[in-house]
Design an enzyme around this catalytic site. Structure first.
Site, PDB file in Angstrom:
ATOM      1  N   ASP A 268       0.873  -1.167   0.000  1.00  0.00           N
ATOM      2  CA  ASP A 268       0.000   0.000   0.000  1.00  0.00           C
ATOM      3  C   ASP A 268       0.914   1.222   0.000  1.00  0.00           C
ATOM      4  OD1 ASP A 268      -2.075   1.804   0.102  1.00  0.00           O
ATOM      5  OD2 ASP A 268      -3.129   0.841   1.778  1.00  0.00           O
TER       6      ASP A 268
HETATM    7  C1  BGC Z   1      -5.028   3.378   0.257  1.00  0.00           C
HETATM    8  C2  BGC Z   1      -5.182   2.429  -0.906  1.00  0.00           C
HETATM    9  C3  BGC Z   1      -5.072   3.198  -2.196  1.00  0.00           C
HETATM   10  C4  BGC Z   1      -3.740   3.911  -2.228  1.00  0.00           C
HETATM   11  C5  BGC Z   1      -3.483   4.702  -3.499  1.00  0.00           C
HETATM   12  C6  BGC Z   1      -3.788   4.233   0.133  1.00  0.00           C
HETATM   13  O1  BGC Z   1      -3.793   5.250   1.080  1.00  0.00           O
HETATM   14  O2  BGC Z   1      -5.012   2.654   1.455  1.00  0.00           O
HETATM   15  O3  BGC Z   1      -6.427   1.781  -0.831  1.00  0.00           O
HETATM   16  O4  BGC Z   1      -5.220   2.336  -3.282  1.00  0.00           O
HETATM   17  O5  BGC Z   1      -3.689   4.826  -1.137  1.00  0.00           O
HETATM   18  O6  BGC Z   1      -4.320   5.798  -3.591  1.00  0.00           O
END
Ligand code: BGC
Length: 715
Positions: A268
């Site tokens: 993530d």
């Molecule tokens: C989130 C993800 C997301 C990623 C990119 C993160 O903060 O937890 O779900 O895909 O950001 O935006």
């Protein structure tokens, strides 16, 4: 060495045409043609040979470039191309309620899709998103989110498919197949046990192996084994003390070795915390930068702390999926997209996900010929609740508010009076709140003066922030109570992303609709249900409790956790499993949802009443539409192991089918049960076990409205 090079690439921000819409009642909405993506990975196959040949020509620096992102303005995630070797770029975007790359279709929140209990619609939803991602030049979609709702306050609950692992797995599988049918890689997230936003970057989910396997992992397992998902996102949180992005047990033992995942695991955004541990324990790509998987990884290879074979494995996984999806022949490119088709898919999903919670005296659907005046009251009734916040937030091309849609629908014939409440969420900052006693008095006056009142309530859920509690925010409970006191003919419409407490007024409300976050067509969807253009057929993917303390996760040790640890001490007993075990009556149970027609169940039959462990079993039941309208019913099948040697739930969802029936029409429905439908996970022997003995089959219209039961035995 931190790379700071700027990469020039044209970012695309969608066409901003307002889409006009034609509703196609119950037709399959067609998508762009599916692309043929080979599903199976065959050792020695043409793809493997080509990938090996490329890896043999790559320098270490080129390999390192493949395993981390580069910041590029306008992109959520980006891995540059390596033109020398013909390797195209990777473009990653959110997910999961629309394509967050400029304005676009604001689809209904995933929780609304789950409430449809419709696998075919889930595939259409995924295919529409895949098509829009592709048209926007994006080749990886950061969706779906398959984390199970554990904490009712969870800020991202609207992004999930609810509290049940089987429903989540079924909807996720169809969604992923849809996304990937368009030649876009789905990235299922967040692996694993990512169930709260409070302390999300540091909290450790302290969860036992059986609970992980039975509750938190099945949707990931199905994504890998059944949907052949190309990519998995490792979560922010720790699991049993180790960050998800460097958790060998999760990434290597389970995902890659046991399930045979041959795609790549991505952290993530900002969830990578180490170089050597993450690289050796199974993470394949760091996002969004190369803080740990850039120069530091290169150095670790040179000093022998990470082997080049390990790097090759990561690169092989990435290139294999890129090749499988045809990216080498068809690099990410901007293309046309029909936003009308997109809108139709979104609207159909939103309609199918609306749950009619209560309808006393058949107040609904409304008969326009019998009304002279309607009071429309509520939070932002003149604005749509298109979705939640955070990385799932969309900039819709257009929105339709409830007030707008209802006013348009009733035309000149009916007087519409409205009161606009302003709840105190972030939207109110640009708009001074008109709340308090004066407003309530106004509301009462208007509600009294009309034939009927429709009162709207909403919450605002977002990533990064759990709700403070599960009450409706601001004075909305008071508002609803006041309207119900003023007009007996009041319909309550809820636009919330998850459960809220309804106990303050629900017993005196004749009709309640749960519409979730319906996306850009919010008003149209709700008006269609109110006026009977759509017969509601959604069922709750969540249990609505009478009181907060009725929920399984109710102590500070469980949530938000103490000393950085969230104790999953409730084990497998979350959601309805907990309510059943403790004999607690919810306000609205899991699986509940009414229709404007009625259904009768009969003729429950099993193919056999005795099977050997491992043998399949077929369950048949007949469902009949006994009312006067066409409608759809979600027939649910639950199982109980009556003679288990370990504690097992009183009910576990193991099958469902959604059937559309004309008045008087009957249909025979068949469910297939397999080994896994009957098994529990035995951590001591590291395997799924079906024990001999009696099992109960329960078929019904909700988890608390079981219509027929029977038993069989396993020898
Ligand atoms: C989130 C993800 C997301 C990623 C990119 C993160 O903060 O937890 O779900 O895909 O950001 O935006």
């Amino acid at each position: 060495m931190k790379k700071t090079k700027t990469i020039s690439r044209r970012a695309f921000f969608g066409q901003s045409s307002a889409a006009s819409l034609v509703v196609l009642a119950s037709q399959k909405v067609s998508q762009a043609k599916p692309i043929n993506v080979p599903r199976e990975q065959v050792a020695g196959s043409a793809i493997e040979q080509k990938v090996d040949a490329i890896i043999a020509r790559m320098t270490l620096e080129e390999k390192i470039q493949m395993v981390h992102g580069e910041r590029l303005t306008g992109f959520i995630g980006y891995v540059p191309a390596i033109p020398r070797l013909g390797i195209p770029e990777l473009t990653l975007t959110d997910g999961p309620a629309g394509i967050r790359h400029g304005p676009g279709t604001a689809f209904p929140a995933p929780v609304a899709l789950a409430a449809s209990w419709d696998r075919a619609l889930a595939e259409s939803y995924g295919a529409a998103m895949g098509a829009e991602a592709k048209a926007k030049g994006q080749n990886i979609l950061l969706a779906p989110m398959v984390n199970i709702v554990r904490v009712p306050e969870g800020g991202r609950n609207f992004e999930t498919f609810g509290e049940d692992p089987y429903l989540t797995a079924q909807i996720a599988t169809a969604d992923i197949k849809g996304i990937q049918s368009q030649g876009v890689i789905a990235e299922v997230k967040h692996y694993a046990a990512n169930n709260q936003e409070k302390q999300r970057l540091t909290v450790s989910a302290e969860v036992d192996e059986r609970t992980l396997r039975e509750i938190y992992l099945p949707a990931f397992e199905a994504a890998v084994k059944e949907a052949r998902v190309g990519s998995v996102m490792a979560a922010y949180n720790k699991v049993n003390g180790t960050h998800s992005s460097e958790n060998t047990h999760l990434l290597k033992d389970i995902l890659k070795n046991e399930w045979g995942f041959d795609g790549f695991a991505v952290s993530d955004w900002g969830a990578t915390h180490s170089t050597i541990a993450a690289a050796n324990n199974g993470l394949d790509m760091e996002m969004p930068t190369g803080e740990f998987f850039g120069a530091k990884l290169s150095e670790a290879v040179k000093t022998g702390q990470v082997s080049e074979a390990t790097i090759n494995d990561k690169v092989r996984r990435i290139l294999r999926i890129m090749m499988r999806f045809g990216f080498f022949d068809r690099p990410a490119a901007i293309g046309p997209i029909d936003y009308n088709v997109q809108a139709q898919v979104g609207r159909r999903v939103a309609e199918a996900g609306v749950v009619l919670l209560k309808n006393e005296g058949s107040l609904l659907p409304l008969d326009l010929n019998r009304l002279k005046s309607i009071a429309i009251i509520g939070a932002y009734v003149d604005r749509a609740t298109s979705g939640g916040g955070g990385s799932a937030r969309m900039s819709p091309l257009y929105t339709i508010s409830p007030l707008g849609a209802i006013t348009q629908r009733v035309g000149e014939r009916i007087a519409v009076k409205f009161v606009r409440f302003v709840p105190g969420n972030d939207l109110s900052k640009s708009d001074p709140a008109t709340t308090g006693a004066a407003l309530i008095a106004d509301t009462v006056k208007i509600a009294k003066s009309c034939d009927l009142a429709i009162v709207f309530a909403r919450d605002f859920e977002t990533e990064g922030d759990d709700r403070a509690n599960i009450d409706l925010p601001d004075e909305q409970d008071q508002m609803i109570t006041a309207v119900l006191g003023a007009n007996k003919r009041t319909i309550v419409v809820l636009n919330t992303g998850a459960i809220v407490l309804l106990n303050k007024w629900v017993d005196s409300a004749p009709a309640v609709i749960q519409a979730w976050y319906p996306g850009q067509d919010d008003g149209n969807v709700i008006a269609d249900v109110l006026f009977g253009v759509v017969n509601p057929s959604g069922k709750l993917p969540l249990t609505f409790p009478r009181a907060r303390q009725d929920v399984a996760v109710s102590s500070p040790e469980q949530y938000p956790g103490v000393s950085g640890k969230g104790q999953y001490s409730e084990g497998i007993f979350i959601g309805y499993r907990h309510f059943d075990k403790h004999k607690i009556d919810p306000i609205f149970p899991f699986g509940h949802g009414l229709s404007y027609t009625t259904f009768a169940y009969s003729n429950l039959k099993l193919s056999r009443t005795q099977i050997k462990a491992g043998e399949p079993l077929t369950v048949e039941v007949v469902v009949k539409n006994t009312g006067r309208r066409q409608g759809a019913e979600v027939v649910q099948l639950y199982i109980q192991d009556l003679e288990a040697s370990v504690e097992r739930p009183i009910k576990e969802l193991k099958g469902f089918e959604k059937v559309r029936l004309k008045p008087g029409q009957s249909q025979l429905i068949k469910f297939g049960l397999n080994d896994r439908s009957l098994a529990f996970y035995d951590p001591a022997h590291k395997r799924w076990v079906v024990e001999p003995g009696q099992f109960q089959v329960m078929v019904g219209s909700s988890s608390r409205d079981i219509r027929l039961t029977t038993t069989f035995s396993v020898t």
